[in-house]
Motif scaffolding. Sequence first.
Motif, mmCIF file in Angstrom:
data_model
loop_
_atom_site.group_PDB
_atom_site.id
_atom_site.type_symbol
_atom_site.label_atom_id
_atom_site.label_comp_id
_atom_site.label_asym_id
_atom_site.label_seq_id
_atom_site.Cartn_x
_atom_site.Cartn_y
_atom_site.Cartn_z
ATOM 1 N N LEU A 160 49.189 32.675 50.865
ATOM 2 C CA LEU A 160 47.943 32.550 50.115
ATOM 3 C C LEU A 160 47.345 31.175 50.369
ATOM 4 O O LEU A 160 48.070 30.188 50.475
ATOM 5 C CB LEU A 160 48.184 32.732 48.613
ATOM 6 N N PHE A 213 47.250 37.513 42.510
ATOM 7 C CA PHE A 213 47.439 38.060 43.850
ATOM 8 C C PHE A 213 48.653 38.988 43.912
ATOM 9 O O PHE A 213 48.877 39.638 44.935
ATOM 10 C CB PHE A 213 47.617 36.940 44.879
ATOM 11 N N GLN A 240 48.574 43.687 44.984
ATOM 12 C CA GLN A 240 48.458 43.628 46.435
ATOM 13 C C GLN A 240 47.119 44.156 46.963
ATOM 14 O O GLN A 240 46.808 43.985 48.139
ATOM 15 C CB GLN A 240 49.611 44.409 47.074
ATOM 16 N N GLU A 270 42.250 40.765 47.654
ATOM 17 C CA GLU A 270 42.225 39.983 48.886
ATOM 18 C C GLU A 270 41.636 38.586 48.696
ATOM 19 O O GLU A 270 41.968 37.663 49.431
ATOM 20 C CB GLU A 270 41.411 40.725 49.959
ATOM 21 N N ILE A 317 40.004 35.756 45.521
ATOM 22 C CA ILE A 317 39.904 35.496 44.085
ATOM 23 C C ILE A 317 39.027 34.276 43.834
ATOM 24 O O ILE A 317 39.161 33.241 44.491
ATOM 25 C CB ILE A 317 41.289 35.261 43.456
ATOM 26 N N ARG A 320 43.849 35.561 50.807
ATOM 27 C CA ARG A 320 45.080 35.818 51.562
ATOM 28 C C ARG A 320 44.880 35.291 52.990
ATOM 29 O O ARG A 320 43.839 35.512 53.612
ATOM 30 C CB ARG A 320 45.395 37.309 51.593
#
Length: 374
Positions: free
Chosen positions: A135, A157, A160, A163, A165, A212
Amino acid sequence: MELQILLISYIAIILFVIRTITIFYGALITKRNSLINLRDDYYPFVSVVVPARDEEDNIENAINNILLSDYPKDNYEIIAVNDRSSDNTLSILNQLKSNIPNLRVINVDDSNRNYNLRGKAGALDCGISQAKGELVLMTDADCEVNSKWISIIVKHFSNQNVEIISSYTNIMGDRMFDKLQAVQWIYLHKMACAGPTINFPLGCFGTNLAIRQSTYNEIGGYSSIPFSITEDYALLKEVMNRGKVASYITDANATVSTKPCNSFLDLISQLRRWARGGLDLKWVAVYFVLSSVAVWLSLITTLVFHYYLLFAIVLMVRLFGDFLLIYPSLKGIGKSSLIKWSLPAVAFFLILELLIPPLLINSKITWKGQTFRL
């Protein structure tokens, strides 16, 4: 004339009410969805990327503040990217590096000529491309993060499907001018928070953004994204346009704090940058401008032609509508002390709205000692 004035006022009220309800409902659903499928046993390795350009007065505090995080020290690294600073930023970072094992320093120079990697986007890309974390969390060199910031972002996160935030950024400062800016930022966050629900990117702040690493690599990073002066929104937009899930967190422990604009001229400069970037909102930007223009047109005509009761009704709709958006956000991020500044801030918003159209005329943006022609 009376019919025309009534029609303008009714249209203004309808447009603004639709805007308010959409944002309120969208943000509410986004908040509920952000709490789904979270785990407490998720501790991936994390990279915190901090771009810094001429930040000698702030960078040491920013790095030391991140080190106060309650996230396991062995599970995160700090990547400070010196973005062609002309002051002592790089030397300060190198000194810090000698005493902080999980701090990495990357020095950016002018050798990178990729058009899409001008400005802050280039510094971020250099940091992210060398990040080891699953991340990547991003903040700025003039910011202070909550001690639980990394932990809360990581926890979200653990779903899953998520993707990218975004979360709230608070404005520090004790002046009235600072308080008005603080409420303004909360208002903008609230609008942006509705984006994931309506599946349309409405905004974010690069002071508090996470993605991610695999997602960033999949989209090709900033090298593959058309240049934007609001690089944070450009990244969010690219991710969401590819059908990936975005989340927006309303949590006091996930907040970041940053410094306010020192003067009204600084604020105008910031608004110009945001307004130019906001053009990417397309039809949403058009609707937002139309609803604001309609309110202003109604207020002016009702006042000029002495329809004072109608003037009061339209003004109260505007004030109450914005307060309806601001109040729950202030409560949600633990900033109830700012509630008393909400109405003065809304009046401040109204004035600033008049300045936005002229700000769009000049396509030249100056930021952090750099000039961009858009």
